[in-house]
Design an enzyme around this catalytic site. Structure first.
Site, PDB file in Angstrom:
ATOM      1  N   LYS A 181       0.869  -1.185   0.000  1.00 34.64           N
ATOM      2  CA  LYS A 181       0.000   0.000   0.000  1.00 34.64           C
ATOM      3  C   LYS A 181       0.898   1.226   0.000  1.00 34.64           C
ATOM      4  CE  LYS A 181      -1.673   3.014   2.587  1.00 34.64           C
ATOM      5  NZ  LYS A 181      -1.708   4.138   1.644  1.00 34.64           N
ATOM      6  N   GLU A 256       9.792   1.260  10.678  1.00 37.11           N
ATOM      7  CA  GLU A 256      10.787   2.298  10.414  1.00 37.11           C
ATOM      8  C   GLU A 256      10.075   3.623  10.606  1.00 37.11           C
ATOM      9  OE1 GLU A 256      13.893   1.894   9.659  1.00 37.11           O
ATOM     10  OE2 GLU A 256      13.955  -0.231   9.149  1.00 37.11           O
ATOM     11  N   CYS A 290      13.633  10.730   6.722  1.00 34.19           N
ATOM     12  CA  CYS A 290      13.510  10.271   8.114  1.00 34.19           C
ATOM     13  C   CYS A 290      14.819  10.447   8.869  1.00 34.19           C
ATOM     14  CB  CYS A 290      13.059   8.822   8.149  1.00 34.19           C
ATOM     15  SG  CYS A 290      14.004   7.773   7.057  1.00 34.19           S
ATOM     16  N   GLU A 389       9.863  16.131  14.939  1.00 31.48           N
ATOM     17  CA  GLU A 389      10.278  15.922  13.557  1.00 31.48           C
ATOM     18  C   GLU A 389       9.475  16.860  12.665  1.00 31.48           C
ATOM     19  OE1 GLU A 389       9.028  12.276  11.606  1.00 31.48           O
ATOM     20  OE2 GLU A 389      11.074  12.104  10.838  1.00 31.48           O
TER      21      GLU A 389
HETATM   22  P1  NDP Z   1       2.348   8.395   7.563  1.00 30.32           P
HETATM   23  O1  NDP Z   1       2.638   7.601   8.763  1.00 30.32           O
HETATM   24  O2  NDP Z   1       1.269   9.381   7.611  1.00 30.32           O
HETATM   25  O3  NDP Z   1       2.013   7.443   6.321  1.00 30.32           O
HETATM   26  C1  NDP Z   1       2.806   6.359   5.957  1.00 30.32           C
HETATM   27  C2  NDP Z   1       1.937   5.306   5.330  1.00 30.32           C
HETATM   28  O4  NDP Z   1       1.018   4.821   6.302  1.00 30.32           O
HETATM   29  C3  NDP Z   1       1.092   5.821   4.183  1.00 30.32           C
HETATM   30  O5  NDP Z   1       0.981   4.824   3.201  1.00 30.32           O
HETATM   31  C4  NDP Z   1      -0.241   6.077   4.856  1.00 30.32           C
HETATM   32  O6  NDP Z   1      -1.329   6.064   3.966  1.00 30.32           O
HETATM   33  C5  NDP Z   1      -0.300   4.914   5.805  1.00 30.32           C
HETATM   34  N1  NDP Z   1      -1.218   5.108   6.929  1.00 30.32           N
HETATM   35  C6  NDP Z   1      -1.694   6.272   7.450  1.00 30.32           C
HETATM   36  N2  NDP Z   1      -2.516   6.009   8.500  1.00 30.32           N
HETATM   37  C7  NDP Z   1      -2.552   4.661   8.641  1.00 30.32           C
HETATM   38  C8  NDP Z   1      -3.218   3.783   9.541  1.00 30.32           C
HETATM   39  N3  NDP Z   1      -4.008   4.232  10.524  1.00 30.32           N
HETATM   40  N4  NDP Z   1      -3.039   2.450   9.394  1.00 30.32           N
HETATM   41  C9  NDP Z   1      -2.231   1.976   8.438  1.00 30.32           C
HETATM   42  N5  NDP Z   1      -1.585   2.756   7.536  1.00 30.32           N
HETATM   43  C10 NDP Z   1      -1.730   4.080   7.651  1.00 30.32           C
HETATM   44  O7  NDP Z   1       3.722   9.026   7.170  1.00 30.32           O
HETATM   45  P2  NDP Z   1       4.028   9.963   5.929  1.00 30.32           P
HETATM   46  O8  NDP Z   1       3.637   9.293   4.663  1.00 30.32           O
HETATM   47  O9  NDP Z   1       3.447  11.288   6.261  1.00 30.32           O
HETATM   48  O10 NDP Z   1       5.600   9.967   5.935  1.00 30.32           O
HETATM   49  C11 NDP Z   1       6.310  10.798   6.730  1.00 30.32           C
HETATM   50  C12 NDP Z   1       6.733  10.097   8.004  1.00 30.32           C
HETATM   51  O11 NDP Z   1       7.399   8.876   7.718  1.00 30.32           O
HETATM   52  C13 NDP Z   1       7.719  10.902   8.792  1.00 30.32           C
HETATM   53  O12 NDP Z   1       7.343  10.944  10.133  1.00 30.32           O
HETATM   54  C14 NDP Z   1       9.034  10.154   8.654  1.00 30.32           C
HETATM   55  O13 NDP Z   1       9.917  10.262   9.685  1.00 30.32           O
HETATM   56  C15 NDP Z   1       8.597   8.771   8.475  1.00 30.32           C
HETATM   57  N6  NDP Z   1       9.592   8.050   7.718  1.00 30.32           N
HETATM   58  C16 NDP Z   1      10.410   7.175   8.358  1.00 30.32           C
HETATM   59  C17 NDP Z   1      11.403   6.521   7.680  1.00 30.32           C
HETATM   60  C18 NDP Z   1      12.292   5.519   8.331  1.00 30.32           C
HETATM   61  O14 NDP Z   1      12.954   4.774   7.630  1.00 30.32           O
HETATM   62  N7  NDP Z   1      12.343   5.433   9.628  1.00 30.32           N
HETATM   63  C19 NDP Z   1      11.622   6.760   6.254  1.00 30.32           C
HETATM   64  C20 NDP Z   1      10.689   7.698   5.679  1.00 30.32           C
HETATM   65  C21 NDP Z   1       9.716   8.300   6.400  1.00 30.32           C
HETATM   66  P3  NDP Z   1      -1.865   7.469   3.321  1.00 30.32           P
HETATM   67  O15 NDP Z   1      -0.774   7.944   2.462  1.00 30.32           O
HETATM   68  O16 NDP Z   1      -3.073   7.064   2.593  1.00 30.32           O
HETATM   69  O17 NDP Z   1      -2.135   8.382   4.493  1.00 30.32           O
END
Ligand code: NDP
Length: 486
Positions: A181, A256, A290, A389
């Site tokens: 997804k 992650e 991240c 962050e």
């Molecule tokens: P989100 O957590 O909002 O979204 C990540 C994914 O999770 C998306 O596909 C999102 O779908 C999905 N999602 C959202 N809500 C839910 C839920 N309740 N249940 C299951 N899946 C869900 O993060 P962002 O996309 O905004 O990315 C930014 C964040 O990711 C930052 O905080 C960053 O630090 C972190 N990150 C961490 C990394 C690491 O390696 N540690 C690497 C890159 C980013 P949808 O898009 O439809 O909302």
């Protein structure tokens, strides 16, 4: 900017072919640099997820994917790596338009890194070993490392295909099927990649893509009894929700999550290199990274000298058209993300930090979600911009007077994803590397990655590791076999 292309319809990928959502619903994805509509994407619902789970289960339970030898699986990944590189410009352009990142990054870094991950894990496919145990003559004891089954991958928008690849490649190499997804803001390259994997010889059902709202389809994946493992990259708060949702079926999970990584510069460092590293640490990927070095910790005696070099660089980093190969600072992923970043900057000013570069929204040709390369100085550790962050091009600079203070400041956040230390003193570098609570520590560099070097978090930056041999352990389970020879 003239990037106009005709918007397209993109469908779900389930069981080896594209199809519309059962509900017929679609959502839009737009270019954040121009606001143009790029595609109307099929929005997966529960019925579609069930179909994807069925296809994936068939693939791993006696289907053609399960029947392939590990070496044949590896060859699929090698072919996918080559195919991706033969279409690198096409994939890079789509990634840039969907995310707003500079084409330089998509074409020269992200897509080649995707191909590297495929090749690296392709090589691992026939090297997932169990062990034999010294057990005397009356019995024969050994372990098998087997695939976990169906892997649900939920990914963010910052490195859309690359974040997915660090999950897809090891999961497939170990013989699992994957249901991906992608983030709703950036689903396009993953959908295109599904077709490429089929061309590379991946049998139907082994890879499926179900875009849709995370709170609906992501949550349903975490709860689904037909999915054996969730691998998630995204925000810490979303990770917590997924952990709760996965508890009902005692699903394996790896996370992650976010970061607020310290970039620590000692007085004996090569200051020119450290300024370059501090700049790249925060402004590469627009700071939507991240592992971004979003906290710069500088030893008092070189504070002024370092800031002079850094601010000069930041002021020259003007956001520009992401499709221009010379651009190094693109558009943030959305207006919403830009508003979030902007609010943090306002908060930093209110809390008394000194804004020494950037701080404002920008446009290019009257359009786009651009934001200036922003540097705060005089930040104290309790300010919001030092703790949270921001996920944008905003750097918080703090000062320290001793190694102990640097380590204590470095560890003073809930995150522990990455850190860097800049010094010519190897003892100091290694002490910091040991005492900083972070999954990755760079010494005299920043933001370098290798498919063989494990990556993941300490503390609330998550658990589990991507890349390297550790990643293979995330996608396998161990079976112990006791054979009686008596
Ligand atoms: P989100 O957590 O909002 O979204 C990540 C994914 O999770 C998306 O596909 C999102 O779908 C999905 N999602 C959202 N809500 C839910 C839920 N309740 N249940 C299951 N899946 C869900 O993060 P962002 O996309 O905004 O990315 C930014 C964040 O990711 C930052 O905080 C960053 O630090 C972190 N990150 C961490 C990394 C690491 O390696 N540690 C690497 C890159 C980013 P949808 O898009 O439809 O909302």
């Amino acid at each position: 900017m003239s990037n106009a292309e005709t918007p397209v319809a993109r469908d779900l990928f389930i069981g080896g072919s594209y199809r519309s959502a059962a509900s017929g619903k679609r959502f839009e994805t737009r270019d954040p640099a121009t606001g143009e509509l790029l595609a109307e994407v099929a929005e997966a619902g529960f019925e579609d997820l069930d179909a994807a789970v069925k296809a994936a289960r068939t693939a791993v339970e006696g289907g053609p994917w399960a029947q392939m030898t590990p070496r044949q699986r590896g060859k699929v990944l090698f072919r996918a790596a080559d195919l991706l590189m033969s279409r690198v410009d096409e994939f890079a352009r789509i990634e840039t338009r969907d995310n707003g990142k500079p084409i330089f990054e998509s074409a020269k870094i992200d897509m080649p890194a995707c191909a590297e991950a495929l090749a690296y894990f392709g090589g691992y496919a026939d090297k997932v070993y169990g062990r034999t145990l010294p057990s005397g003559t009356g019995s024969f004891l050994f372990t098998l490392r087997e695939p976990v089954g169906v892997v649900g991958a939920i990914t963010p928008w910052n490195f859309p295909l690359l974040q997915a690849m660090w999950k897809i490649a090891p999961a497939l190499a170990c013989g699992n099927a994957v249901i991906l997804k992608p983030a709703s803001l950036t689903p396009l390259t993953a959908l295109l990649f599904a077709e490429l994997l089929s061309q590379a010889g991946l049998p139907p059902g082994a890879f499926n893509v179900v875009p849709g709202p995370g709170e609906v389809i992501g949550q349903a994946m975490a709860e689904h009894p037909g999915i054996d493992k969730i691998t998630f990259t995204g925000e810490t708060e979303t990770g917590k929700k997924i952990l709760r949702a996965a508890a009902g079926t005692v699903k394996r999970v790896s996370m992650e999550l976010g970061g607020k990584s310290p970039n620590i510069v000692f007085a004996d460092a090569d200051l020119e290199a450290a300024a370059r590293g501090a700049f790249n640490g925060i402004f590469y990927g627009k700071g939507e990274v991240c592992a971004a070095g979003s906290r710069l910790l500088v030893e008092k005696s070189v504070h002024e000298a370092l800031m002079e070099k850094l601010v000069e660089r930041a002021k020259k980093a003007v956001p520009a058209d992401p499709l221009d190969p010379k651009t190094r600072l693109g558009s943030l992923v959305s207006e919403k993300q830009r508003d979030t970043v902007s609010k943090y900057v306002e908060r930093g000013v209110t809390e008394g930090a000194r804004l020494v570069a950037g701080g404002h929204k920008r446009d290019v040709g009257g359009k786009g979600a651009f934001f200036e390369a922003t540097v705060f100085d005089g930040v104290s550790p309790d300010m919001e911009i030092a703790r949270e962050e921001i996920f944008g091009p905003v750097l918080a600079t703090l000062e320290f007077g001793s190694v102990d203070e640097a380590i204590s400041l470095g560890n003073r956040v809930r995150y522990g994803l990455a850190a860097a230390v800049w010094t010519r003193d190897i003892k100091k570098a290694l002490r910091v590397a040991r005492e900083i609570q972070a999954g990755t520590v760079w010494v005299n560099t920043y933001n370098f990655y290798d498919p063989g070097l494990p990556f993941g978090g300490y503390k609330q930056s998550g658990f589990g590791r991507e890349r390297g041999e550790e990643a293979m352990h995330e996608y396998t389970q161990v079976k112990s076999v006791w054979t009686d020879l008596g």
